[in-house]
Design a protein around this motif. Structure first.
Motif, PDB file in Angstrom:
ATOM      1  N   ARG A  94       0.840  -1.186   0.000  1.00  0.00           N
ATOM      2  CA  ARG A  94       0.000   0.000   0.000  1.00  0.00           C
ATOM      3  C   ARG A  94       0.877   1.238   0.000  1.00  0.00           C
ATOM      4  O   ARG A  94       1.885   1.293   0.711  1.00  0.00           O
ATOM      5  CB  ARG A  94      -0.899  -0.022   1.228  1.00  0.00           C
ATOM      6  N   LEU A  95       0.504   2.236  -0.781  1.00  0.00           N
ATOM      7  CA  LEU A  95       1.232   3.498  -0.865  1.00  0.00           C
ATOM      8  C   LEU A  95       0.314   4.609  -0.388  1.00  0.00           C
ATOM      9  O   LEU A  95      -0.781   4.796  -0.923  1.00  0.00           O
ATOM     10  CB  LEU A  95       1.685   3.764  -2.306  1.00  0.00           C
ATOM     11  N   ASN A  96       0.724   5.344   0.638  1.00  0.00           N
ATOM     12  CA  ASN A  96      -0.090   6.407   1.220  1.00  0.00           C
ATOM     13  C   ASN A  96       0.542   7.765   0.947  1.00  0.00           C
ATOM     14  O   ASN A  96       1.758   7.935   1.094  1.00  0.00           O
ATOM     15  CB  ASN A  96      -0.224   6.218   2.738  1.00  0.00           C
ATOM     16  N   LEU A  97      -0.287   8.734   0.572  1.00  0.00           N
ATOM     17  CA  LEU A  97       0.113  10.129   0.462  1.00  0.00           C
ATOM     18  C   LEU A  97      -0.739  10.918   1.450  1.00  0.00           C
ATOM     19  O   LEU A  97      -1.968  10.879   1.376  1.00  0.00           O
ATOM     20  CB  LEU A  97      -0.094  10.659  -0.960  1.00  0.00           C
ATOM     21  N   SER A  98      -0.111  11.624   2.356  1.00  0.00           N
ATOM     22  CA  SER A  98      -0.840  12.343   3.392  1.00  0.00           C
ATOM     23  C   SER A  98      -0.358  13.785   3.432  1.00  0.00           C
ATOM     24  O   SER A  98       0.850  14.036   3.488  1.00  0.00           O
ATOM     25  CB  SER A  98      -0.638  11.676   4.758  1.00  0.00           C
ATOM     26  N   ALA A  99      -1.304  14.726   3.387  1.00  0.00           N
ATOM     27  CA  ALA A  99      -0.944  16.144   3.426  1.00  0.00           C
ATOM     28  C   ALA A  99      -2.172  16.958   3.796  1.00  0.00           C
ATOM     29  O   ALA A  99      -3.310  16.524   3.591  1.00  0.00           O
ATOM     30  CB  ALA A  99      -0.400  16.602   2.068  1.00  0.00           C
ATOM     31  N   GLY A 100      -1.940  18.145   4.356  1.00  0.00           N
ATOM     32  CA  GLY A 100      -3.052  19.060   4.613  1.00  0.00           C
ATOM     33  C   GLY A 100      -3.673  19.537   3.310  1.00  0.00           C
ATOM     34  O   GLY A 100      -4.887  19.643   3.184  1.00  0.00           O
ATOM     35  N   THR A 101      -2.844  19.830   2.314  1.00  0.00           N
ATOM     36  CA  THR A 101      -3.300  20.197   0.977  1.00  0.00           C
ATOM     37  C   THR A 101      -2.453  19.435  -0.023  1.00  0.00           C
ATOM     38  O   THR A 101      -1.222  19.478   0.036  1.00  0.00           O
ATOM     39  CB  THR A 101      -3.154  21.711   0.736  1.00  0.00           C
ATOM     40  N   LEU A 102      -3.094  18.746  -0.942  1.00  0.00           N
ATOM     41  CA  LEU A 102      -2.401  17.983  -1.970  1.00  0.00           C
ATOM     42  C   LEU A 102      -2.697  18.621  -3.320  1.00  0.00           C
ATOM     43  O   LEU A 102      -3.854  18.727  -3.726  1.00  0.00           O
ATOM     44  CB  LEU A 102      -2.858  16.517  -1.963  1.00  0.00           C
ATOM     45  N   VAL A 103      -1.659  19.073  -4.004  1.00  0.00           N
ATOM     46  CA  VAL A 103      -1.793  19.742  -5.300  1.00  0.00           C
ATOM     47  C   VAL A 103      -1.092  18.892  -6.348  1.00  0.00           C
ATOM     48  O   VAL A 103       0.063  18.503  -6.175  1.00  0.00           O
ATOM     49  CB  VAL A 103      -1.179  21.159  -5.269  1.00  0.00           C
ATOM     50  N   MET A 104      -1.806  18.592  -7.425  1.00  0.00           N
ATOM     51  CA  MET A 104      -1.229  17.823  -8.525  1.00  0.00           C
ATOM     52  C   MET A 104      -1.354  18.645  -9.803  1.00  0.00           C
ATOM     53  O   MET A 104      -2.445  19.131 -10.126  1.00  0.00           O
ATOM     54  CB  MET A 104      -1.948  16.481  -8.683  1.00  0.00           C
TER      55      MET A 104
END
Length: 199
Positions: A94-104
């Protein structure tokens, strides 16, 4: 931030710290023991060095490599520079991305998955043009409001609408046409107009 660098087949001399003076692509100028020297960013050094950074240098032959960024005195954000075709993989995991704001941001984005689940309290989408091809669509909502300048629907077979009350209004012309028309009411059928033509 430290980086682990494997230098297979290369004899590494002692590492040393230096200050980045300038950057031109993967080529850097660093201040080493009071003099300017050229250096290259090691393939495994993902953090892109900036002028003013304190970096760790390693030497392979006559070439100095920036192995890691040790310190950044300024407030410039960290930038991870990945080569073309880079992949973040968690094979079988499993790959997790955690952030208050995620910009792509991307010129083109492709997403391929066997199952997609999205949970959001609010979703806003601004699209120039949207196309959707699906085998089946099921929607469940408390309320749906749509505002369109024009709306077209082309249905090859049948359409069914079931509701407790139906209210359709046209400020201009209302045209209902069919090869067979059947209008039924259990209590009352009412037609009102300044002129009514039958037949």
């Amino acid at each position: 931030m430290n980086a682990i660098t494997g230098m297979t087949g290369l004899a590494m001399a002692d590492t040393e710290a230096a200050e980045v003076l300038a950057r031109d692509g993967d080529a850097f100028a660093v201040r080493l023991e009071g003099r300017e020297a050229p250096a290259r960013r090691a393939f495994s050094c993902l953090v892109e060095p900036e002028p003013g950074d304190i970096v760790l240098l390693g030497r392979a032959g006559s070439v100095r490599y920036i192995l890691a960024v040790l310190e950044r005195p300024g407030a410039a954000p960290m930038r991870l520079a990945l080569p073309d075709g880079a992949t973040l993989a968690a094979d079988g995991g499993r790959l997790n991305l955690s952030a208050g704001t995620l910009v792509m941001e991307a010129e083109t984005t492709q997403l391929a998955t066997k199952a997609l689940g999205v949970t959001a309290r609010k979703a806003d989408a601004n699209l120039g043009r949207a196309s959707l091809v699906a085998e089946a669509i099921e929607s469940l909502a408390e309320r749906i409001i749509g505002r369109f300048r024009r709306s077209y629907r082309f249905i090859e077979e049948s359409e069914q609408l079931r509701a407790r009350d139906i209210d359709q209004r046209a400020s201009g012309h209302l045209h209902l046409r069919g090869e067979t028309a059947n209008l039924q009411a259990g209590v009352l059928v009412k037609l009102h107009g300044s002129q009514i033509h039958l037949g």
